[in-house]
Design a protein around this motif. Sequence first.
Motif, PDB file in Angstrom:
ATOM      1  N   ASP A  52     -11.704  38.409   3.953  1.00 11.89           N
ATOM      2  CA  ASP A  52     -11.671  39.726   3.302  1.00 11.89           C
ATOM      3  C   ASP A  52     -10.256  40.296   3.391  1.00 11.89           C
ATOM      4  O   ASP A  52     -10.032  41.403   3.869  1.00 11.89           O
ATOM      5  CB  ASP A  52     -12.687  40.658   3.965  1.00 11.89           C
ATOM      6  N   ARG A  53      -9.294  39.496   2.899  1.00 12.42           N
ATOM      7  CA  ARG A  53      -7.864  39.794   3.075  1.00 12.42           C
ATOM      8  C   ARG A  53      -7.476  41.189   2.594  1.00 12.42           C
ATOM      9  O   ARG A  53      -6.765  41.927   3.293  1.00 12.42           O
ATOM     10  CB  ARG A  53      -7.033  38.729   2.351  1.00 12.42           C
ATOM     11  N   GLU A  54      -7.928  41.561   1.405  1.00 11.09           N
ATOM     12  CA  GLU A  54      -7.533  42.858   0.836  1.00 11.09           C
ATOM     13  C   GLU A  54      -7.983  44.010   1.733  1.00 11.09           C
ATOM     14  O   GLU A  54      -7.198  44.918   2.044  1.00 11.09           O
ATOM     15  CB  GLU A  54      -8.112  43.001  -0.572  1.00 11.09           C
ATOM     16  N   THR A  55      -9.244  43.982   2.135  1.00 15.68           N
ATOM     17  CA  THR A  55      -9.764  45.044   3.013  1.00 15.68           C
ATOM     18  C   THR A  55      -9.063  45.010   4.365  1.00 15.68           C
ATOM     19  O   THR A  55      -8.691  46.067   4.913  1.00 15.68           O
ATOM     20  CB  THR A  55     -11.278  44.865   3.216  1.00 15.68           C
ATOM     21  N   MET A  56      -8.867  43.819   4.919  1.00 11.03           N
ATOM     22  CA  MET A  56      -8.249  43.696   6.227  1.00 11.03           C
ATOM     23  C   MET A  56      -6.833  44.263   6.227  1.00 11.03           C
ATOM     24  O   MET A  56      -6.447  45.018   7.132  1.00 11.03           O
ATOM     25  CB  MET A  56      -8.217  42.237   6.666  1.00 11.03           C
ATOM     26  N   LEU A  57      -6.039  43.932   5.204  1.00  6.81           N
ATOM     27  CA  LEU A  57      -4.658  44.412   5.159  1.00  6.81           C
ATOM     28  C   LEU A  57      -4.594  45.906   4.872  1.00  6.81           C
ATOM     29  O   LEU A  57      -3.721  46.603   5.398  1.00  6.81           O
ATOM     30  CB  LEU A  57      -3.865  43.628   4.117  1.00  6.81           C
ATOM     31  N   ARG A  58      -5.528  46.413   4.077  1.00 10.13           N
ATOM     32  CA  ARG A  58      -5.584  47.865   3.854  1.00 10.13           C
ATOM     33  C   ARG A  58      -5.876  48.583   5.174  1.00 10.13           C
ATOM     34  O   ARG A  58      -5.221  49.570   5.524  1.00 10.13           O
ATOM     35  CB  ARG A  58      -6.677  48.191   2.838  1.00 10.13           C
ATOM     36  N   ASP A  59      -6.850  48.066   5.934  1.00 15.73           N
ATOM     37  CA  ASP A  59      -7.183  48.662   7.232  1.00 15.73           C
ATOM     38  C   ASP A  59      -6.008  48.561   8.194  1.00 15.73           C
ATOM     39  O   ASP A  59      -5.737  49.502   8.964  1.00 15.73           O
ATOM     40  CB  ASP A  59      -8.413  47.973   7.837  1.00 15.73           C
ATOM     41  N   ALA A  60      -5.306  47.420   8.163  1.00 16.24           N
ATOM     42  CA  ALA A  60      -4.153  47.233   9.055  1.00 16.24           C
ATOM     43  C   ALA A  60      -3.045  48.225   8.725  1.00 16.24           C
ATOM     44  O   ALA A  60      -2.450  48.834   9.626  1.00 16.24           O
ATOM     45  CB  ALA A  60      -3.644  45.801   8.946  1.00 16.24           C
ATOM     46  N   ASP A  61      -2.760  48.400   7.445  1.00 18.16           N
ATOM     47  CA  ASP A  61      -1.713  49.344   7.039  1.00 18.16           C
ATOM     48  C   ASP A  61      -2.079  50.765   7.451  1.00 18.16           C
ATOM     49  O   ASP A  61      -1.229  51.532   7.940  1.00 18.16           O
ATOM     50  CB  ASP A  61      -1.494  49.274   5.522  1.00 18.16           C
ATOM     51  N   GLN A  62      -3.342  51.127   7.266  1.00 14.53           N
ATOM     52  CA  GLN A  62      -3.776  52.478   7.641  1.00 14.53           C
ATOM     53  C   GLN A  62      -3.694  52.699   9.137  1.00 14.53           C
ATOM     54  O   GLN A  62      -3.418  53.815   9.590  1.00 14.53           O
ATOM     55  CB  GLN A  62      -5.202  52.713   7.146  1.00 14.53           C
ATOM     56  N   ALA A  63      -3.931  51.646   9.917  1.00 16.01           N
ATOM     57  CA  ALA A  63      -3.894  51.758  11.378  1.00 16.01           C
ATOM     58  C   ALA A  63      -2.493  51.551  11.942  1.00 16.01           C
ATOM     59  O   ALA A  63      -2.290  51.690  13.150  1.00 16.01           O
ATOM     60  CB  ALA A  63      -4.856  50.736  11.991  1.00 16.01           C
ATOM     61  N   GLY A  64      -1.520  51.206  11.088  1.00 12.60           N
ATOM     62  CA  GLY A  64      -0.157  50.963  11.560  1.00 12.60           C
ATOM     63  C   GLY A  64      -0.029  49.657  12.327  1.00 12.60           C
ATOM     64  O   GLY A  64       0.812  49.531  13.226  1.00 12.60           O
ATOM     65  N   ILE A  65      -0.857  48.677  11.970  1.00 11.02           N
ATOM     66  CA  ILE A  65      -0.883  47.389  12.661  1.00 11.02           C
ATOM     67  C   ILE A  65      -0.287  46.318  11.752  1.00 11.02           C
ATOM     68  O   ILE A  65      -0.625  46.243  10.571  1.00 11.02           O
ATOM     69  CB  ILE A  65      -2.325  47.006  13.044  1.00 11.02           C
ATOM     70  N   PHE A  66       0.625  45.506  12.301  1.00  8.72           N
ATOM     71  CA  PHE A  66       1.168  44.422  11.494  1.00  8.72           C
ATOM     72  C   PHE A  66       0.263  43.188  11.600  1.00  8.72           C
ATOM     73  O   PHE A  66      -0.421  42.974  12.596  1.00  8.72           O
ATOM     74  CB  PHE A  66       2.604  44.060  11.906  1.00  8.72           C
ATOM     75  N   VAL A  67       0.276  42.390  10.545  1.00  9.56           N
ATOM     76  CA  VAL A  67      -0.405  41.091  10.531  1.00  9.56           C
ATOM     77  C   VAL A  67       0.599  40.091   9.983  1.00  9.56           C
ATOM     78  O   VAL A  67       1.138  40.301   8.885  1.00  9.56           O
ATOM     79  CB  VAL A  67      -1.656  41.103   9.633  1.00  9.56           C
ATOM     80  N   CYS A  68       0.871  39.040  10.725  1.00 13.24           N
ATOM     81  CA  CYS A  68       1.842  38.073  10.242  1.00 13.24           C
ATOM     82  C   CYS A  68       1.415  36.652  10.564  1.00 13.24           C
ATOM     83  O   CYS A  68       0.637  36.413  11.492  1.00 13.24           O
ATOM     84  CB  CYS A  68       3.237  38.344  10.794  1.00 13.24           C
ATOM     85  N   GLY A  69       1.901  35.713   9.750  1.00 10.71           N
ATOM     86  CA  GLY A  69       1.675  34.300   9.983  1.00 10.71           C
ATOM     87  C   GLY A  69       2.905  33.684  10.604  1.00 10.71           C
ATOM     88  O   GLY A  69       4.038  33.946  10.153  1.00 10.71           O
ATOM     89  N   ILE A  70       2.711  32.894  11.654  1.00  9.36           N
ATOM     90  CA  ILE A  70       3.836  32.270  12.338  1.00  9.36           C
ATOM     91  C   ILE A  70       3.818  30.765  12.096  1.00  9.36           C
ATOM     92  O   ILE A  70       2.764  30.141  12.048  1.00  9.36           O
ATOM     93  CB  ILE A  70       3.831  32.573  13.857  1.00  9.36           C
TER      94      ILE A  70
END
Length: 288
Positions: free
Chosen positions: A260-278
Amino acid sequence: MASGDRLAIIAGSGLLPHYVAKAAVDEGESPFIVRLKNEADLNWDGYESEIIGVGDLAGLERIFKNNGIGRVVLSGGVKRRPEWREIHPNLKSLLKIPSVIKTLLAKGDDAVLQMVMKLIEAQGCRVLGAHEIVPGLLAVTGPMGARVPDKADQDDIRKAMHAAKTIGLLDVGQGAVSVGGRIVALEGVEGTDAMLERVAHLRANGRISQRRKGVLVKLCKPQQDVRADLPTIGPSTIANAAKAGLAGIAVEAGRSLVLDRETMLRDADQAGIFVCGIDMSLGGDFKE
């Protein structure tokens, strides 16, 4: 699709089985859903399906034979291993039962999954990874949302990455949390969300600094067969990371799934949380 090459999805808990099934249907397939008893928790109306016990190898062989199954995907969570009394072997697996029981009793999750895949292959089926059906779920290298990890975050990523790799070698878990350069939690059999709940509890009780945020890192186990149990994150991971006071989440690019990438990244942006691939081939670096 050739005759006798139908796709079966062995479905545990969570959203992943649904993503795999939908992608298969979009490609013109008619997947058969093998719903694991007391594990599969989605509504499978509209799909041909059957409930089966986790250890019912004889039942699995019957389903494969009766439905022309030639390819199998393992997807979703399984909270409980079967007791040896729950294992119902077929003729092809009968001689392997002593080693099966030994693995269930004494080995880690990766060893168990590799055993399961060998038992399925013994039925004449090919085992595929969920990412082979839904490649778009794989995490990409670099920041996926609006926020980018700063230097302190990157230090925590490196620290947690080393810890996650170490416990992966022991076939214990896939995740670790570092706060201010200190490892505060390692993932065990309880899973990522429960580990993050533990971090939130530790922070609320003053065991973890309130000033420093920290990072969750999830990696494939070094010896892991990527056809099953890839590290997975989704909206619930973001919610629990926020409760734990973390700055962000880093996962292994190309070998982790994002649900659920779209929802997850929207929630992350709203919470001020970064998500990254290493990129583990570059020592855990990522390109901005």
